[in-house]
Motif scaffolding. Structure first.
Motif, PDB file in Angstrom:
ATOM      1  N   ASN A  41      -4.006   3.322   4.271  1.00 37.04           N
ATOM      2  CA  ASN A  41      -2.629   2.940   3.534  1.00 37.04           C
ATOM      3  C   ASN A  41      -2.673   1.377   3.791  1.00 37.04           C
ATOM      4  O   ASN A  41      -2.496   0.686   2.714  1.00 37.04           O
ATOM      5  CB  ASN A  41      -1.656   3.529   4.170  1.00 37.04           C
ATOM      6  N   ASP A  45      -2.729  -1.234   0.289  1.00 41.15           N
ATOM      7  CA  ASP A  45      -1.754  -2.278   0.292  1.00 41.15           C
ATOM      8  C   ASP A  45      -2.693  -3.369  -0.120  1.00 41.15           C
ATOM      9  O   ASP A  45      -2.051  -4.463  -1.135  1.00 41.15           O
ATOM     10  CB  ASP A  45      -1.057  -2.750   1.518  1.00 41.15           C
ATOM     11  N   GLN A  49      -2.524  -5.959  -3.685  1.00 42.75           N
ATOM     12  CA  GLN A  49      -2.175  -7.179  -3.902  1.00 42.75           C
ATOM     13  C   GLN A  49      -3.334  -7.808  -4.528  1.00 42.75           C
ATOM     14  O   GLN A  49      -3.190  -8.913  -5.203  1.00 42.75           O
ATOM     15  CB  GLN A  49      -2.139  -7.764  -2.262  1.00 42.75           C
ATOM     16  N   GLU A 131       5.109  -5.496   2.751  1.00 46.47           N
ATOM     17  CA  GLU A 131       3.892  -4.569   3.146  1.00 46.47           C
ATOM     18  C   GLU A 131       3.334  -5.164   4.554  1.00 46.47           C
ATOM     19  O   GLU A 131       2.854  -4.515   5.443  1.00 46.47           O
ATOM     20  CB  GLU A 131       2.946  -4.712   2.073  1.00 46.47           C
TER      21      GLU A 131
ATOM     22  N   TYR B  53       4.933  -0.245  -4.773  1.00 46.92           N
ATOM     23  CA  TYR B  53       4.169  -0.878  -3.624  1.00 46.92           C
ATOM     24  C   TYR B  53       3.300  -1.606  -4.435  1.00 46.92           C
ATOM     25  O   TYR B  53       2.744  -0.909  -5.556  1.00 46.92           O
ATOM     26  CB  TYR B  53       3.588   0.274  -2.678  1.00 46.92           C
ATOM     27  N   SER B  54       2.657  -2.426  -4.091  1.00 44.33           N
ATOM     28  CA  SER B  54       1.354  -3.323  -4.765  1.00 44.33           C
ATOM     29  C   SER B  54       0.339  -2.418  -5.173  1.00 44.33           C
ATOM     30  O   SER B  54      -0.225  -2.695  -6.349  1.00 44.33           O
ATOM     31  CB  SER B  54       0.591  -4.476  -3.902  1.00 44.33           C
ATOM     32  N   CYS B  56       0.171   0.817  -5.185  1.00 43.68           N
ATOM     33  CA  CYS B  56       0.738   2.337  -5.690  1.00 43.68           C
ATOM     34  C   CYS B  56       0.101   2.903  -6.787  1.00 43.68           C
ATOM     35  O   CYS B  56       0.084   2.203  -7.869  1.00 43.68           O
ATOM     36  CB  CYS B  56       2.441   2.174  -6.077  1.00 43.68           C
ATOM     37  N   ALA B 145       1.540   5.306   1.118  1.00 38.86           N
ATOM     38  CA  ALA B 145       1.879   3.926   1.845  1.00 38.86           C
ATOM     39  C   ALA B 145       3.238   3.770   1.858  1.00 38.86           C
ATOM     40  O   ALA B 145       3.815   2.946   2.793  1.00 38.86           O
ATOM     41  CB  ALA B 145       1.251   2.894   0.768  1.00 38.86           C
ATOM     42  N   CYS B 146       4.113   4.257   1.104  1.00 36.89           N
ATOM     43  CA  CYS B 146       5.432   4.383   1.009  1.00 36.89           C
ATOM     44  C   CYS B 146       6.299   5.044   2.079  1.00 36.89           C
ATOM     45  O   CYS B 146       7.388   5.229   2.133  1.00 36.89           O
ATOM     46  CB  CYS B 146       6.197   4.279  -0.148  1.00 36.89           C
TER      47      CYS B 146
END
Ligand SMILES: [Zn+2]
Lengths: 250, 165
Positions: A41, A45, A49, A131, B53-54, B56, B145-146
């Motif tokens: 995860n 993230d 980004q 994050e 989320y970035s 996602c 992730a969330c």
């Protein structure tokens, strides 16, 4: 100005890409299910980004450049990530030490980048910091659990903390593009938070009953495109599909 | 309240309502709060969405689903991903929170409480299965992730908690 801006963004984005790729290697290999999911995860993230940064660079570059061109079609010397993020996973202690050293830096960087005069970078940072604060929490917790754990876990995390320490100083080296963008109010002057960085690192290590390394010899080169022997292997795997089937789409 | 800045034309709501989050199918993208703007200009529907989320992976699917939903009613749509202002869990509507809970995901608490349950392991998250608050965090990272992974000490069920962002 545009070329320098691109180079400045790459300096941040390439770190996220390579660290994300390294963490991705652990998918299905974490020490237990929860940790496996957490690491992947975090990887997700970071890659998310990275996409935001690369999409922005693609827009700045014009000529129909895409985020994929930037991620997959450059040669090794054109990647300007720091040496820290390309270091191998070795054992779990190394995964955590690398992550912790990077997360502390990443958090402080995002905190400052939110005030960038560049709206897109500020927006990416505002999203990113939420994050990254979870990432930092995760890696700090593990530093403490391993350091303050069994004799073996203590010894292994200390080993990793010592070995990766030499890569921390490069995080605070500035390229020519960095200097120019700092003057424009776009870039973050990393030296502004260097002291805070080492303070935070020391505080967590001490809490974990670990010894803070005092080695003064540091490694550098990644920011100039001069990488360690690991980088070629990372890129071989990362770029394989796009190099074999140019312009492939999922 | 930032929510009020959403500019969604009334006539478009019925179509947008049919699109849901692929990872949480009970939650429409309107309840999720990811649609920031939707208006028809010269016969083309323009929709702005913002990522949760970035990384996602659902965003690409949502984009395709919006275009398809408008195509089904004979309209052409374009979707743009905007990053600012950053999405927050506060934008999930009350209906959305209810839908999450019914689906088995504990909805986000406020930011302070969120830190307390995840860091200090205070017991404030309600089990979506039996409504007990005797719940503990298992991992700060859940199935996506969330989410964070929790378990209930009363009914013993593991469940996801939607993290505060
Ligand atoms: Zn229960």
């Amino acid at each position: 100005m545009r070329d320098n801006l691109i180079k400045y963004i790459l300096g941040i984005a390439d770190n996220s890409l390579i660290l994300g790729q390294r963490l991705g290697e652990l998918c299905g290999h974490g020490p237990n299910l929860e940790t496996d999911i957490a690491l992947t995860n975090i990887s997700l993230d970071l890659l998310g980004q990275t996409r935001n940064y690369y999409q922005y660079i693609a827009r700045l570059s014009g000529n129909n450049k895409t985020e994929d061109d930037i991620a997959f079609m450059r040669s090794e010397r054109e990647y300007i990530n720091v040496l820290l993020v390309e270091q191998p996973n070795d054992h779990f202690g190394y995964v955590i030490a690398r992550q912790f050293y990077y997360d502390v830096f990443h958090y402080l960087l995002m905190q400052n980048l939110q005030n960038s005069s560049d709206e897109t970078l500020a927006a990416i940072a505002k999203k990113g910091i939420k994050e990254v604060s979870y990432h930092l929490r995760f890696s700090s917790d593990w530093i403490k659990r391993l350091g303050d754990g069994t004799k073996e876990s203590h010894q292994k995390i200390q080993e990793a903390i010592d070995d990766r320490w030499v890569y921390t100083n490069e995080l605070f080296m500035k390229t020519e593009a960095d200097e120019l963008l700092i003057n424009e109010g776009v870039g973050v002057n990393v030296l502004d938070f260097k002291e805070a960085y080492y303070q935070k690192v020391s505080q967590v290590l001490e809490e974990a009953t670990l010894t803070v390394p005092d080695e003064k010899y540091y490694q550098k080169g990644g920011k100039e495109g001069i990488h360690s022997e690991h980088m070629g292997y990372i890129l071989a795997e990362l770029q394989y599909m796009q190099k074999s089937y140019p312009n492939l789409k999922w | 309240m930032i929510l009020k800045k959403q500019l969604i034309e009334k006539e478009l709501i019925s179509v947008l309502k049919t699109v849901s989050d692929p990872e949480i199918p009970v939650l429409t993208i309107l309840d999720m709060g990811v649609v920031r703007e939707a208006r028809e200009v010269n016969g083309i529907v323009k929709v702005n969405i913002t990522p949760t989320y970035s990384g996602c992976p659902a965003m690409d699917v949502i984009e395709d689903d919006i275009i398809k939903a408008f195509d089904d009613v004979g309209k052409k749509a374009t979707v743009e991903l905007i990053l600012s202002p950053a999405w927050t869990t506060d934008w999930i509507t009350l209906e959305g929170r209810k839908a999450l809970e019914d689906y088995g995901v504990a909805p986000p608490l406020n930011p302070t409480a969120d830190k307390e349950v995840l860091l200090e392991e205070k017991r404030m998250v309600t089990c979506p299965n039996c409504k007990s608050t005797k719940t503990v965090v298992v991992s700060q990272f859940g199935s996506t992730a969330c989410k964070a992974l929790f378990k209930c000490e009363d009914c013993k069920e593991p469940f996801d908690y939607f993290k505060c962002l």
